[in-house]
Design a protein around this motif. Structure first.
Motif, PDB file in Angstrom:
ATOM      1  N   VAL A  68      11.341  -1.242 -12.359  1.00  0.00           N
ATOM      2  CA  VAL A  68      11.434  -1.557 -10.976  1.00  0.00           C
ATOM      3  C   VAL A  68       9.821  -2.507 -10.563  1.00  0.00           C
ATOM      4  N   GLN A  69      10.196  -3.274  -9.572  1.00  0.00           N
ATOM      5  CA  GLN A  69       9.311  -4.135  -9.214  1.00  0.00           C
ATOM      6  C   GLN A  69       9.154  -3.727  -7.373  1.00  0.00           C
ATOM      7  N   LEU A  70       8.117  -3.706  -6.998  1.00  0.00           N
ATOM      8  CA  LEU A  70       7.821  -3.442  -5.810  1.00  0.00           C
ATOM      9  C   LEU A  70       6.907  -4.571  -5.088  1.00  0.00           C
ATOM     10  N   VAL A  71       7.389  -5.041  -4.053  1.00  0.00           N
ATOM     11  CA  VAL A  71       6.665  -6.133  -3.478  1.00  0.00           C
ATOM     12  C   VAL A  71       6.165  -5.868  -2.158  1.00  0.00           C
ATOM     13  N   GLU A  72       4.919  -5.865  -1.699  1.00  0.00           N
ATOM     14  CA  GLU A  72       4.700  -5.613  -0.291  1.00  0.00           C
ATOM     15  C   GLU A  72       4.618  -6.821   0.569  1.00  0.00           C
ATOM     16  N   SER A  73       4.613  -6.748   1.829  1.00  0.00           N
ATOM     17  CA  SER A  73       4.739  -7.658   2.694  1.00  0.00           C
ATOM     18  C   SER A  73       4.463  -7.354   4.104  1.00  0.00           C
ATOM     19  N   GLY A  74       3.771  -8.526   4.987  1.00  0.00           N
ATOM     20  CA  GLY A  74       3.741  -7.664   6.425  1.00  0.00           C
ATOM     21  C   GLY A  74       2.118  -7.427   6.636  1.00  0.00           C
ATOM     22  N   GLY A  75       1.265  -7.531   5.652  1.00  0.00           N
ATOM     23  CA  GLY A  75      -0.241  -7.276   6.016  1.00  0.00           C
ATOM     24  C   GLY A  75      -0.742  -8.540   6.780  1.00  0.00           C
ATOM     25  N   GLY A  76      -1.722  -8.202   7.053  1.00  0.00           N
ATOM     26  CA  GLY A  76      -2.556  -9.373   7.994  1.00  0.00           C
ATOM     27  C   GLY A  76      -3.779  -8.925   8.600  1.00  0.00           C
ATOM     28  N   GLY A  78      -3.451  -2.824  17.920  1.00  0.00           N
ATOM     29  CA  GLY A  78      -2.384  -3.385  17.729  1.00  0.00           C
ATOM     30  C   GLY A  78      -1.630  -2.824  16.894  1.00  0.00           C
ATOM     31  N   SER A  79      -0.509  -3.324  16.463  1.00  0.00           N
ATOM     32  CA  SER A  79       0.522  -2.932  15.415  1.00  0.00           C
ATOM     33  C   SER A  79       0.899  -4.038  14.324  1.00  0.00           C
ATOM     34  N   LEU A  80       1.258  -3.304  13.209  1.00  0.00           N
ATOM     35  CA  LEU A  80       1.779  -4.028  12.051  1.00  0.00           C
ATOM     36  C   LEU A  80       2.796  -3.305  11.480  1.00  0.00           C
ATOM     37  N   ARG A  81       3.729  -3.887  10.674  1.00  0.00           N
ATOM     38  CA  ARG A  81       4.908  -3.392  10.116  1.00  0.00           C
ATOM     39  C   ARG A  81       4.908  -3.834   8.538  1.00  0.00           C
ATOM     40  N   LEU A  82       4.823  -3.077   7.859  1.00  0.00           N
ATOM     41  CA  LEU A  82       4.692  -3.439   6.297  1.00  0.00           C
ATOM     42  C   LEU A  82       6.037  -3.223   5.799  1.00  0.00           C
ATOM     43  N   GLN A  84       5.411   1.560   9.812  1.00  0.00           N
ATOM     44  CA  GLN A  84       5.492   0.903  10.998  1.00  0.00           C
ATOM     45  C   GLN A  84       3.954   1.690  11.308  1.00  0.00           C
ATOM     46  N   MET A  85       2.783   0.416  11.627  1.00  0.00           N
ATOM     47  CA  MET A  85       1.715   1.125  11.955  1.00  0.00           C
ATOM     48  C   MET A  85       1.109   0.596  13.398  1.00  0.00           C
ATOM     49  N   ASN A  86       0.862   1.735  14.161  1.00  0.00           N
ATOM     50  CA  ASN A  86       0.561   1.488  15.726  1.00  0.00           C
ATOM     51  C   ASN A  86      -0.830   1.994  16.171  1.00  0.00           C
ATOM     52  N   SER A  87      -1.337   1.404  17.199  1.00  0.00           N
ATOM     53  CA  SER A  87      -2.685   2.226  17.613  1.00  0.00           C
ATOM     54  C   SER A  87      -3.649   1.977  16.345  1.00  0.00           C
ATOM     55  N   LEU A  88      -3.674   0.855  15.821  1.00  0.00           N
ATOM     56  CA  LEU A  88      -4.619   0.672  14.416  1.00  0.00           C
ATOM     57  C   LEU A  88      -6.052   0.537  14.737  1.00  0.00           C
ATOM     58  N   LYS A  89      -6.707   1.254  14.032  1.00  0.00           N
ATOM     59  CA  LYS A  89      -8.142   1.228  14.218  1.00  0.00           C
ATOM     60  C   LYS A  89      -8.795   0.493  13.106  1.00  0.00           C
ATOM     61  N   SER A  90     -10.167   0.299  12.929  1.00  0.00           N
ATOM     62  CA  SER A  90     -10.888  -0.579  12.267  1.00  0.00           C
ATOM     63  C   SER A  90     -10.968   0.321  11.040  1.00  0.00           C
ATOM     64  N   GLU A  91     -10.961   1.463  10.870  1.00  0.00           N
ATOM     65  CA  GLU A  91     -10.761   2.309   9.752  1.00  0.00           C
ATOM     66  C   GLU A  91      -9.524   2.499   8.929  1.00  0.00           C
ATOM     67  N   ASP A  92      -8.705   1.721   9.477  1.00  0.00           N
ATOM     68  CA  ASP A  92      -7.035   1.443   8.796  1.00  0.00           C
ATOM     69  C   ASP A  92      -7.232   0.353   7.981  1.00  0.00           C
ATOM     70  N   THR A  93      -8.465  -0.674   7.972  1.00  0.00           N
ATOM     71  CA  THR A  93      -8.655  -1.691   7.106  1.00  0.00           C
ATOM     72  C   THR A  93      -8.591  -1.065   5.536  1.00  0.00           C
ATOM     73  N   VAL A 108      -4.447  -5.054   4.702  1.00  0.00           N
ATOM     74  CA  VAL A 108      -4.571  -4.934   6.226  1.00  0.00           C
ATOM     75  C   VAL A 108      -6.046  -4.918   6.512  1.00  0.00           C
ATOM     76  N   THR A 109      -6.190  -5.815   7.670  1.00  0.00           N
ATOM     77  CA  THR A 109      -7.492  -5.861   8.274  1.00  0.00           C
ATOM     78  C   THR A 109      -7.285  -5.642   9.615  1.00  0.00           C
ATOM     79  N   VAL A 110      -8.202  -4.563  10.270  1.00  0.00           N
ATOM     80  CA  VAL A 110      -8.214  -4.197  11.753  1.00  0.00           C
ATOM     81  C   VAL A 110      -9.581  -4.670  12.026  1.00  0.00           C
ATOM     82  N   SER A 111      -9.660  -5.590  13.178  1.00  0.00           N
ATOM     83  CA  SER A 111     -10.703  -6.071  14.004  1.00  0.00           C
ATOM     84  C   SER A 111     -11.125  -5.335  15.189  1.00  0.00           C
TER      85      SER A 111
END
Length: 125
Positions: free
Chosen positions: A2-10, A16-20, A84-93, A121-124
């Motif tokens: 199997v190949q797994l390809v992630e996307s949605g980081g940034g 803020g929120s991101l969805r991977l 789904q990542m909500n209420s992101l913190k700098s420590e989630d980087t 994923v980088t949280v400023s």
């Protein structure tokens, strides 16, 4: 294999929120538990979340640091896993990795069958 390809980081601001997404190919994921790990620079790899194989009555699991903020889900028809990542913190980087486990149920320490290449994923603050 199997190949797994992630996307949605940034880059996102704190709060803020991101969805991977994790797209799987080469194998149907419906019979397998899947999950997410992350690794920050200089730190050990950390369990983030997991979801059992049954999409209708899927059981979800979360690391203590993300409970109440992150939500894992899957779409077996699309062979895709989400985080789904909500209420992101700098420590989630961190680099976030998608995994496919060796069976349909999740338990702590269950062996991982396959890893994705990771998405940053980088949280400023």
């Amino acid at each position: 294999q199997v190949q797994l390809v992630e996307s949605g980081g940034g880059l996102v601001q704190a709060g803020g929120s991101l969805r991977l997404s994790c797209a799987a190919s080469g194998r149907t994921i419906s019979s397998y538990a899947m999950g997410w790990f992350r690794q920050a620079p200089g730190k050990e790899r950390e369990f983030v979340a997991a979801i059992s194989a049954n999409a209708i009555r899927a059981i979800t699991y979360y690391g203590d640091s993300v409970k109440g903020r992150f939500a894992i889900s899957r779409d077996n028809a699309k062979n895709t896993l989400y985080l789904q990542m909500n209420s992101l913190k700098s420590e989630d980087t961190a680099v976030y990795y998608c995994v496919l486990y060796t069976g349909g149920s999740y338990y702590y320490g269950r062996p991982v069958d396959s890893w994705g290449q990771g998405t940053q994923v980088t949280v400023s603050s």
